[in-house]
Design a protein around this motif. Structure first.
Motif, PDB file in Angstrom:
ATOM      1  N   ALA A 276       0.842  -1.198   0.000  1.00  0.00           N
ATOM      2  CA  ALA A 276       0.000   0.000   0.000  1.00  0.00           C
ATOM      3  C   ALA A 276       0.876   1.247   0.000  1.00  0.00           C
ATOM      4  CB  ALA A 276      -0.917  -0.009   1.216  1.00  0.00           C
ATOM      5  N   ASN A 277       0.402   2.295  -0.626  1.00  0.00           N
ATOM      6  CA  ASN A 277       1.115   3.560  -0.574  1.00  0.00           C
ATOM      7  C   ASN A 277       1.243   4.009   0.884  1.00  0.00           C
ATOM      8  OD1 ASN A 277       1.213   3.684  -3.407  1.00  0.00           O
ATOM      9  ND2 ASN A 277      -0.803   4.657  -3.508  1.00  0.00           N
ATOM     10  N   GLY A 278       2.435   4.397   1.279  1.00  0.00           N
ATOM     11  CA  GLY A 278       2.657   4.816   2.660  1.00  0.00           C
ATOM     12  C   GLY A 278       3.021   3.681   3.593  1.00  0.00           C
ATOM     13  N   HIS A 279       3.043   2.439   3.099  1.00  0.00           N
ATOM     14  CA  HIS A 279       3.453   1.295   3.913  1.00  0.00           C
ATOM     15  C   HIS A 279       4.894   1.514   4.397  1.00  0.00           C
ATOM     16  CE1 HIS A 279       4.357  -2.840   5.067  1.00  0.00           C
ATOM     17  NE2 HIS A 279       3.081  -3.168   4.892  1.00  0.00           N
ATOM     18  N   ALA A 280       5.195   1.022   5.599  1.00  0.00           N
ATOM     19  CA  ALA A 280       6.528   1.210   6.168  1.00  0.00           C
ATOM     20  C   ALA A 280       7.621   0.646   5.263  1.00  0.00           C
ATOM     21  CB  ALA A 280       6.597   0.565   7.554  1.00  0.00           C
ATOM     22  N   LEU A 281       7.321  -0.419   4.519  1.00  0.00           N
ATOM     23  CA  LEU A 281       8.335  -1.039   3.665  1.00  0.00           C
ATOM     24  C   LEU A 281       8.690  -0.186   2.451  1.00  0.00           C
ATOM     25  CD1 LEU A 281       7.242  -4.800   3.742  1.00  0.00           C
ATOM     26  CD2 LEU A 281       9.194  -3.740   4.901  1.00  0.00           C
ATOM     27  N   THR A 282       7.873   0.839   2.155  1.00  0.00           N
ATOM     28  CA  THR A 282       8.231   1.705   1.033  1.00  0.00           C
ATOM     29  C   THR A 282       9.461   2.546   1.348  1.00  0.00           C
ATOM     30  OG1 THR A 282       6.749   3.468   1.810  1.00  0.00           O
ATOM     31  CG2 THR A 282       5.835   1.860   0.243  1.00  0.00           C
TER      32      THR A 282
ATOM     33  N   ARG B  64      -0.744 -16.329   5.069  1.00  0.00           N
ATOM     34  CA  ARG B  64      -1.017 -16.352   3.634  1.00  0.00           C
ATOM     35  C   ARG B  64      -2.492 -16.060   3.409  1.00  0.00           C
ATOM     36  NH1 ARG B  64       1.700 -20.095   0.290  1.00  0.00           N
ATOM     37  NH2 ARG B  64       0.014 -19.826  -1.230  1.00  0.00           N
ATOM     38  N   ARG B  65      -2.767 -15.251   2.410  1.00  0.00           N
ATOM     39  CA  ARG B  65      -4.135 -15.000   1.988  1.00  0.00           C
ATOM     40  C   ARG B  65      -4.153 -15.154   0.482  1.00  0.00           C
ATOM     41  NH1 ARG B  65      -8.144 -10.046   3.813  1.00  0.00           N
ATOM     42  NH2 ARG B  65      -9.902 -10.614   2.438  1.00  0.00           N
ATOM     43  N   THR B  66      -5.179 -15.800  -0.064  1.00  0.00           N
ATOM     44  CA  THR B  66      -5.171 -16.093  -1.499  1.00  0.00           C
ATOM     45  C   THR B  66      -6.385 -15.519  -2.210  1.00  0.00           C
ATOM     46  OG1 THR B  66      -6.331 -18.209  -1.233  1.00  0.00           O
ATOM     47  CG2 THR B  66      -3.918 -18.240  -1.087  1.00  0.00           C
ATOM     48  N   THR B  67      -6.193 -15.261  -3.481  1.00  0.00           N
ATOM     49  CA  THR B  67      -7.275 -14.855  -4.372  1.00  0.00           C
ATOM     50  C   THR B  67      -6.876 -15.241  -5.789  1.00  0.00           C
ATOM     51  OG1 THR B  67      -8.588 -13.007  -5.247  1.00  0.00           O
ATOM     52  CG2 THR B  67      -6.315 -12.539  -4.620  1.00  0.00           C
ATOM     53  N   GLU B  68      -7.840 -15.565  -6.629  1.00  0.00           N
ATOM     54  CA  GLU B  68      -7.544 -15.996  -7.989  1.00  0.00           C
ATOM     55  C   GLU B  68      -7.410 -14.827  -8.953  1.00  0.00           C
ATOM     56  OE1 GLU B  68     -10.203 -18.900  -9.442  1.00  0.00           O
ATOM     57  OE2 GLU B  68      -9.619 -20.444  -8.005  1.00  0.00           O
ATOM     58  N   LEU B  69      -7.863 -13.642  -8.572  1.00  0.00           N
ATOM     59  CA  LEU B  69      -7.886 -12.503  -9.474  1.00  0.00           C
ATOM     60  C   LEU B  69      -6.788 -11.508  -9.134  1.00  0.00           C
ATOM     61  CD1 LEU B  69     -11.739 -11.853  -9.617  1.00  0.00           C
ATOM     62  CD2 LEU B  69     -10.344 -13.145 -11.229  1.00  0.00           C
ATOM     63  N   THR B  70      -6.047 -11.088 -10.155  1.00  0.00           N
ATOM     64  CA  THR B  70      -4.984 -10.113  -9.946  1.00  0.00           C
ATOM     65  C   THR B  70      -5.540  -8.801  -9.421  1.00  0.00           C
ATOM     66  OG1 THR B  70      -3.692 -11.107 -11.733  1.00  0.00           O
ATOM     67  CG2 THR B  70      -3.089  -8.879 -11.067  1.00  0.00           C
ATOM     68  N   VAL B  71      -6.654  -8.345  -9.993  1.00  0.00           N
ATOM     69  CA  VAL B  71      -7.224  -7.076  -9.558  1.00  0.00           C
ATOM     70  C   VAL B  71      -7.680  -7.147  -8.109  1.00  0.00           C
ATOM     71  CG1 VAL B  71      -9.543  -7.649 -10.403  1.00  0.00           C
ATOM     72  CG2 VAL B  71      -8.860  -5.246 -10.168  1.00  0.00           C
ATOM     73  N   ALA B  72      -8.198  -8.306  -7.671  1.00  0.00           N
ATOM     74  CA  ALA B  72      -8.601  -8.463  -6.272  1.00  0.00           C
ATOM     75  C   ALA B  72      -7.373  -8.428  -5.362  1.00  0.00           C
ATOM     76  CB  ALA B  72      -9.369  -9.770  -6.090  1.00  0.00           C
TER      77      ALA B  72
ATOM     78  N   GLY C  78      -4.180  -2.203   2.440  1.00  0.00           N
ATOM     79  CA  GLY C  78      -3.318  -2.513   3.577  1.00  0.00           C
ATOM     80  C   GLY C  78      -3.543  -3.868   4.203  1.00  0.00           C
ATOM     81  N   ARG C  79      -4.161  -4.789   3.474  1.00  0.00           N
ATOM     82  CA  ARG C  79      -4.435  -6.127   4.030  1.00  0.00           C
ATOM     83  C   ARG C  79      -3.218  -7.052   3.947  1.00  0.00           C
ATOM     84  NH1 ARG C  79     -10.005  -6.845   4.252  1.00  0.00           N
ATOM     85  NH2 ARG C  79     -10.946  -4.786   4.489  1.00  0.00           N
ATOM     86  N   GLY C  80      -2.192  -6.639   3.237  1.00  0.00           N
ATOM     87  CA  GLY C  80      -1.001  -7.469   3.109  1.00  0.00           C
ATOM     88  C   GLY C  80      -0.149  -6.968   1.954  1.00  0.00           C
ATOM     89  N   ILE C  81       0.903  -7.724   1.615  1.00  0.00           N
ATOM     90  CA  ILE C  81       1.761  -7.382   0.481  1.00  0.00           C
ATOM     91  C   ILE C  81       1.742  -8.543  -0.513  1.00  0.00           C
ATOM     92  CG2 ILE C  81       3.211  -5.917   1.934  1.00  0.00           C
ATOM     93  CD1 ILE C  81       5.343  -8.065   1.891  1.00  0.00           C
ATOM     94  N   ALA C  82       2.201  -8.282  -1.706  1.00  0.00           N
ATOM     95  CA  ALA C  82       2.175  -9.306  -2.754  1.00  0.00           C
ATOM     96  C   ALA C  82       3.447  -9.231  -3.569  1.00  0.00           C
ATOM     97  CB  ALA C  82       0.951  -9.118  -3.657  1.00  0.00           C
ATOM     98  N   ALA C  83       3.654 -10.233  -4.414  1.00  0.00           N
ATOM     99  CA  ALA C  83       4.797 -10.266  -5.340  1.00  0.00           C
ATOM    100  C   ALA C  83       4.268 -10.710  -6.697  1.00  0.00           C
ATOM    101  CB  ALA C  83       5.873 -11.217  -4.843  1.00  0.00           C
ATOM    102  N   LEU C  84       4.380  -9.821  -7.697  1.00  0.00           N
ATOM    103  CA  LEU C  84       3.829 -10.093  -9.020  1.00  0.00           C
ATOM    104  C   LEU C  84       4.792  -9.621 -10.105  1.00  0.00           C
ATOM    105  CD1 LEU C  84       0.099  -8.986  -8.562  1.00  0.00           C
ATOM    106  CD2 LEU C  84       0.924 -11.323  -8.893  1.00  0.00           C
ATOM    107  N   PRO C  85       4.654 -10.151 -11.320  1.00  0.00           N
ATOM    108  CA  PRO C  85       5.487  -9.661 -12.425  1.00  0.00           C
ATOM    109  C   PRO C  85       5.265  -8.167 -12.638  1.00  0.00           C
ATOM    110  CG  PRO C  85       4.367 -11.697 -13.047  1.00  0.00           C
ATOM    111  CD  PRO C  85       3.770 -11.266 -11.755  1.00  0.00           C
ATOM    112  N   TRP C  86       6.356  -7.459 -12.888  1.00  0.00           N
ATOM    113  CA  TRP C  86       6.258  -6.011 -13.080  1.00  0.00           C
ATOM    114  C   TRP C  86       5.368  -5.666 -14.265  1.00  0.00           C
ATOM    115  CZ3 TRP C  86       8.222  -2.695 -17.002  1.00  0.00           C
ATOM    116  CH2 TRP C  86       8.107  -1.332 -16.695  1.00  0.00           C
ATOM    117  N   TRP C  87       5.473  -6.451 -15.355  1.00  0.00           N
ATOM    118  CA  TRP C  87       4.662  -6.135 -16.529  1.00  0.00           C
ATOM    119  C   TRP C  87       3.170  -6.284 -16.257  1.00  0.00           C
ATOM    120  CZ3 TRP C  87       1.771 -10.292 -17.734  1.00  0.00           C
ATOM    121  CH2 TRP C  87       2.273 -11.565 -17.443  1.00  0.00           C
ATOM    122  N   ALA C  88       2.806  -7.136 -15.283  1.00  0.00           N
ATOM    123  CA  ALA C  88       1.392  -7.375 -15.001  1.00  0.00           C
ATOM    124  C   ALA C  88       0.767  -6.249 -14.183  1.00  0.00           C
ATOM    125  CB  ALA C  88       1.224  -8.704 -14.257  1.00  0.00           C
TER     126      ALA C  88
END
Length: 308
Positions: free
Chosen positions: A175-181, A223-231, A239-249
């Protein structure tokens, strides 16, 4: 008038330069060194005694002479490809089917355009995606339930042929403003106290777990899962968590400032995609053309990828 020196390779070079927007990416698409590509273009310009494009502009702006040669390329290259396919059809048994199994949820972003281009080139090949998500798509090849599988790794122990597609960067999303940013890049330890939002796939299919966390002996807090990238991105943005996805996606979401991204590891985390098929199918002209069309389509459409 001087003897024409134009060859097919010259037309392919000019088309690649226009389609990719830079000498660097054009050389990658054509599997040439940048030096060899530059030498070829300079020799062509020396022959005609004029510049074919403006080198200081990005993407290159073609001169009137360059545009004329591109006009020729757009006429000749498709005819050559069509003739090549027609000859292949004459010496083959006709039609066939191409069923594709995937293990990657983001594959559809680039697979569908490649399938559309292939369908126009080979209308007689019955094209389909094996329904549902398959954690072991290679097994479908061996069971004769698919002709092609999109996989993230080449396994030399499997009795299949592999065709390399491309390499891409995977970024951490928060999320924008997350401490990890505040960090220039994330490490395994940074993921350990976070909720990791992923697709519903086994751990061994997630590069951030397989390449980053597991070697460090760590697991995400939750771990929290969802099948949709937009979700997934909506959960990250809230702010429900962080993710790791391809940059192009996720590039379009990053450009709109929807979420923030950081590299994973000092040198970045990279994934790969390959196309696997049953032995013997690689010799089919339509299969090799599908590989080529997919590689070309992805390289021109997806930002930041590298051909393997």
């Amino acid at each position: 008038m001087t003897q024409p020196i134009l060859e097919i390779r010259h037309l392919r070079t000019l088309a690649a330069l226009r389609d990719t927007g830079s000498l660097v990416r054009a050389s990658q698409l054509l599997n040439l060194t940048q030096s060899a590509l530059s030498h070829q273009l300079k020799a062509l310009e020396a022959h005609y005694g004029c510049a074919l494009f403006e080198r200081k502009s990005l993407p290159p702006q073609f001169t009137a002479s360059g545009l004329r040669l591109l006009q020729l390329a757009d006429s000749v290259l498709p005819q050559m490809e069509a003739a090549d396919r027609d000859v292949a059809r004459l010496v083959s048994s006709g039609g066939g089917q191409l069923r594709i199994a995937v293990e990657c949820h983001t594959c559809f972003d680039w697979l569908m355009p490649a399938m559309d281009a292939f369908r126009q080139a080979w209308p007689e090949i019955e094209l389909d995606i094996v329904s549902g998500f398959h954690p072991d798509p290679v097994a479908l090849l061996l069971q004769d339930k698919a002709e092609v599988a999109i996989v993230s790794e080449q396994d030399a122990t499997e009795p299949v042929d592999h065709h390399a597609l491309f390499r891409f960067e995977i970024v951490a999303l928060m999320a924008n403003g997350h401490a990890l940013t505040e960090k220039p890049y994330l490490t395994a330890l940074d993921f350990a106290d976070q909720t990791l939002i992923t697709y519903p796939v086994p751990d061994e299919m997630l590069d951030v777990l397989r390449q980053v966390m597991q070697p460090a002996g760590l697991q995400p807090r939750q771990r929290r899962t969802t099948e949709l990238t937009v979700a997934m991105l909506q959960l990250v943005a809230s702010g429900r968590g962080i993710a790791a996805l391809p940059w192009w996606a996720v590039q379009s979401y990053l450009e709109r400032g929807y979420v923030s991204a950081r590299p994973i590891g000092r040198d970045g985390l990279r994934g790969e995609l390959h196309m696997a098929c049953r032995p013997g199918l690689s010799a089919q002209a339509w299969l090799s053309d599908f590989v080529r069309i997919t590689r070309d389509s992805c390289f021109k459409r997806l930002p930041g990828i590298e051909l393997l």
